[in-house]
Design a protein around this motif. Structure first.
Motif, PDB file in Angstrom:
ATOM      1  N   UNK A  65       0.746  -1.184  -0.047  1.00  0.00           N
ATOM      2  CA  UNK A  65       0.094   0.037  -0.095  1.00  0.00           C
ATOM      3  C   UNK A  65       0.934   1.204  -0.312  1.00  0.00           C
ATOM      4  N   UNK A  66       1.958   1.347  -0.788  1.00  0.00           N
ATOM      5  CA  UNK A  66       2.774   2.400  -0.904  1.00  0.00           C
ATOM      6  C   UNK A  66       3.701   2.752   0.132  1.00  0.00           C
ATOM      7  N   UNK A  67       3.606   1.820   1.231  1.00  0.00           N
ATOM      8  CA  UNK A  67       4.638   1.874   2.383  1.00  0.00           C
ATOM      9  C   UNK A  67       5.933   0.538   2.083  1.00  0.00           C
ATOM     10  N   UNK A  68       6.906   0.940   2.463  1.00  0.00           N
ATOM     11  CA  UNK A  68       7.919   0.199   2.433  1.00  0.00           C
ATOM     12  C   UNK A  68       7.927  -0.618   3.787  1.00  0.00           C
ATOM     13  N   UNK A  69       8.109  -2.074   3.721  1.00  0.00           N
ATOM     14  CA  UNK A  69       8.063  -2.814   4.958  1.00  0.00           C
ATOM     15  C   UNK A  69       9.371  -3.727   4.839  1.00  0.00           C
ATOM     16  N   UNK A  70      10.222  -4.007   5.686  1.00  0.00           N
ATOM     17  CA  UNK A  70      11.468  -4.732   5.935  1.00  0.00           C
ATOM     18  C   UNK A  70      11.064  -6.073   6.074  1.00  0.00           C
ATOM     19  N   UNK A  71      11.656  -7.044   5.439  1.00  0.00           N
ATOM     20  CA  UNK A  71      11.353  -8.499   5.784  1.00  0.00           C
ATOM     21  C   UNK A  71      12.721  -8.904   6.016  1.00  0.00           C
ATOM     22  N   UNK A  72      12.838  -9.723   7.277  1.00  0.00           N
ATOM     23  CA  UNK A  72      14.127 -10.346   7.544  1.00  0.00           C
ATOM     24  C   UNK A  72      13.745 -11.870   7.886  1.00  0.00           C
ATOM     25  N   UNK A  73      14.246 -12.723   6.830  1.00  0.00           N
ATOM     26  CA  UNK A  73      14.249 -14.243   6.897  1.00  0.00           C
ATOM     27  C   UNK A  73      15.389 -14.939   7.224  1.00  0.00           C
ATOM     28  N   UNK A  74      15.330 -16.136   7.764  1.00  0.00           N
ATOM     29  CA  UNK A  74      16.220 -16.877   8.144  1.00  0.00           C
ATOM     30  C   UNK A  74      15.935 -18.559   7.761  1.00  0.00           C
ATOM     31  N   UNK A  75      16.821 -19.166   7.097  1.00  0.00           N
ATOM     32  CA  UNK A  75      16.572 -20.319   6.564  1.00  0.00           C
ATOM     33  C   UNK A  75      17.488 -21.623   6.891  1.00  0.00           C
ATOM     34  N   UNK A  76      17.398 -22.430   7.511  1.00  0.00           N
ATOM     35  CA  UNK A  76      18.522 -23.387   7.831  1.00  0.00           C
ATOM     36  C   UNK A  76      19.109 -24.070   6.455  1.00  0.00           C
ATOM     37  N   UNK A  77      20.245 -23.636   6.484  1.00  0.00           N
ATOM     38  CA  UNK A  77      21.307 -24.335   5.286  1.00  0.00           C
ATOM     39  C   UNK A  77      22.406 -24.992   5.574  1.00  0.00           C
ATOM     40  N   UNK A  78      22.145 -25.817   6.751  1.00  0.00           N
ATOM     41  CA  UNK A  78      23.190 -26.808   7.135  1.00  0.00           C
ATOM     42  C   UNK A  78      23.627 -27.636   6.157  1.00  0.00           C
ATOM     43  N   UNK A  79      22.526 -28.296   5.698  1.00  0.00           N
ATOM     44  CA  UNK A  79      22.791 -29.199   4.692  1.00  0.00           C
ATOM     45  C   UNK A  79      23.606 -28.695   3.596  1.00  0.00           C
ATOM     46  N   UNK A  80      22.974 -27.664   2.955  1.00  0.00           N
ATOM     47  CA  UNK A  80      23.644 -27.002   1.849  1.00  0.00           C
ATOM     48  C   UNK A  80      25.032 -26.456   1.972  1.00  0.00           C
ATOM     49  N   UNK A  81      25.472 -25.998   3.078  1.00  0.00           N
ATOM     50  CA  UNK A  81      26.627 -25.617   3.539  1.00  0.00           C
ATOM     51  C   UNK A  81      27.627 -26.806   3.748  1.00  0.00           C
ATOM     52  N   UNK A  82      27.170 -27.934   4.171  1.00  0.00           N
ATOM     53  CA  UNK A  82      28.040 -29.287   4.243  1.00  0.00           C
ATOM     54  C   UNK A  82      28.332 -29.482   2.884  1.00  0.00           C
ATOM     55  N   UNK A  83      27.413 -29.503   2.042  1.00  0.00           N
ATOM     56  CA  UNK A  83      27.607 -29.995   0.664  1.00  0.00           C
ATOM     57  C   UNK A  83      28.526 -29.357  -0.094  1.00  0.00           C
ATOM     58  N   UNK A  84      28.458 -27.994   0.029  1.00  0.00           N
ATOM     59  CA  UNK A  84      29.526 -27.086  -0.509  1.00  0.00           C
ATOM     60  C   UNK A  84      30.938 -27.123  -0.158  1.00  0.00           C
ATOM     61  N   UNK A  85      30.862 -27.473   1.379  1.00  0.00           N
ATOM     62  CA  UNK A  85      32.287 -27.592   1.926  1.00  0.00           C
ATOM     63  C   UNK A  85      33.013 -28.907   1.365  1.00  0.00           C
ATOM     64  N   UNK A  86      32.075 -30.075   1.397  1.00  0.00           N
ATOM     65  CA  UNK A  86      32.555 -31.273   0.618  1.00  0.00           C
ATOM     66  C   UNK A  86      33.074 -31.155  -0.890  1.00  0.00           C
ATOM     67  N   UNK A  87      32.128 -30.227  -1.634  1.00  0.00           N
ATOM     68  CA  UNK A  87      32.506 -29.920  -3.060  1.00  0.00           C
ATOM     69  C   UNK A  87      34.016 -29.399  -3.128  1.00  0.00           C
ATOM     70  N   UNK A  88      33.897 -28.416  -1.964  1.00  0.00           N
ATOM     71  CA  UNK A  88      35.183 -27.564  -2.236  1.00  0.00           C
ATOM     72  C   UNK A  88      36.338 -28.565  -1.807  1.00  0.00           C
ATOM     73  N   UNK A  89      36.476 -29.428  -0.831  1.00  0.00           N
ATOM     74  CA  UNK A  89      37.352 -30.184  -0.461  1.00  0.00           C
ATOM     75  C   UNK A  89      37.588 -31.016  -1.750  1.00  0.00           C
ATOM     76  N   UNK A  90      36.560 -31.739  -2.588  1.00  0.00           N
ATOM     77  CA  UNK A  90      36.872 -32.674  -3.694  1.00  0.00           C
ATOM     78  C   UNK A  90      37.374 -31.872  -4.841  1.00  0.00           C
ATOM     79  N   UNK A  91      37.381 -30.675  -5.033  1.00  0.00           N
ATOM     80  CA  UNK A  91      37.779 -29.799  -5.812  1.00  0.00           C
ATOM     81  C   UNK A  91      39.319 -29.523  -5.686  1.00  0.00           C
ATOM     82  N   UNK A  92      39.664 -29.178  -4.532  1.00  0.00           N
ATOM     83  CA  UNK A  92      41.175 -29.175  -3.949  1.00  0.00           C
ATOM     84  C   UNK A  92      41.854 -30.636  -4.135  1.00  0.00           C
ATOM     85  N   UNK A  93      41.094 -31.748  -3.896  1.00  0.00           N
ATOM     86  CA  UNK A  93      42.051 -32.846  -4.213  1.00  0.00           C
ATOM     87  C   UNK A  93      42.214 -33.217  -5.617  1.00  0.00           C
TER      88      UNK A  93
END
Length: 163
Positions: A105-133
């Motif tokens: 309605x013409x007004x700006x509202x701030x939205x802050x969200x938080x999602x659990x990304x533990x599994x996603x972060x774990x997969x990324x770290x594992x992929x980084x380790x594999x890339x280094x190896x």
């Protein structure tokens, strides 16, 4: 009757928001909290050690990395977008916090969200380790695959230059 119906709907919406597994906060541009669910309130205590009373103050604490001991705030381009931070807790849990501006309605509202990304972060770290190896393995294969004459010439050149 209409008043009771409206109050019941409002309570149902509040209850539904409170039971989400993600943290959710809506605030006015001034930072005054309009809606805060249980998960975000709990996260506020864990992150900054106090209740989330002002969304601007809360977000600034996250952005500055001014958090409780053992909690790390990361801004990683491969993981996060603008106005988004990855928070790693000492217990290994990872959460992504995002700040957005919504227009209502013409007004700006701030939205802050938080999602659990533990599994996603774990997969990324594992992929980084594999890339280094893989890079190490590739450079080792290149070294072993080089013709012996090439290594000899290099050694000859080195011994000639030191004579």
């Amino acid at each position: 009757m209409w008043r009771n119906l409206f109050q019941n709907r409002r309570a149902a919406i509040k209850e539904g928001g409170d039971n989400l597994p993600m943290g959710l906060c809506f605030a006015a541009q001034s930072g005054n909290v309009l809606f805060l669910n249980r998960m975000m309130e709990s996260l506020s205590y864990r992150l900054i050690g106090e209740s989330l009373q002002n969304a601007t103050y809360f977000w600034d604490r996250i952005a500055d990395g001014n958090l409780q001991n053992g909690i790390v705030c990361e801004k990683r381009p491969e993981l996060t977008k603008e106005n988004q931070y990855l928070i790693r807790f000492a217990n290994g849990e990872c959460r992504t916090f995002t700040r957005s501006i919504l227009k209502l309605d013409g007004e700006e509202i701030v939205e802050i969200t938080s999602a659990d990304t533990t599994d996603l972060y774990g997969l990324l770290c594992e992929q980084e380790r594999k890339n280094i190896l893989a890079r190490k393995s590739s450079s080792m294969r290149s070294f072993h695959a080089a013709p012996s004459g090439a290594l000899q010439r290099t050694a000859d050149t080195a011994s000639l230059s030191t004579s």
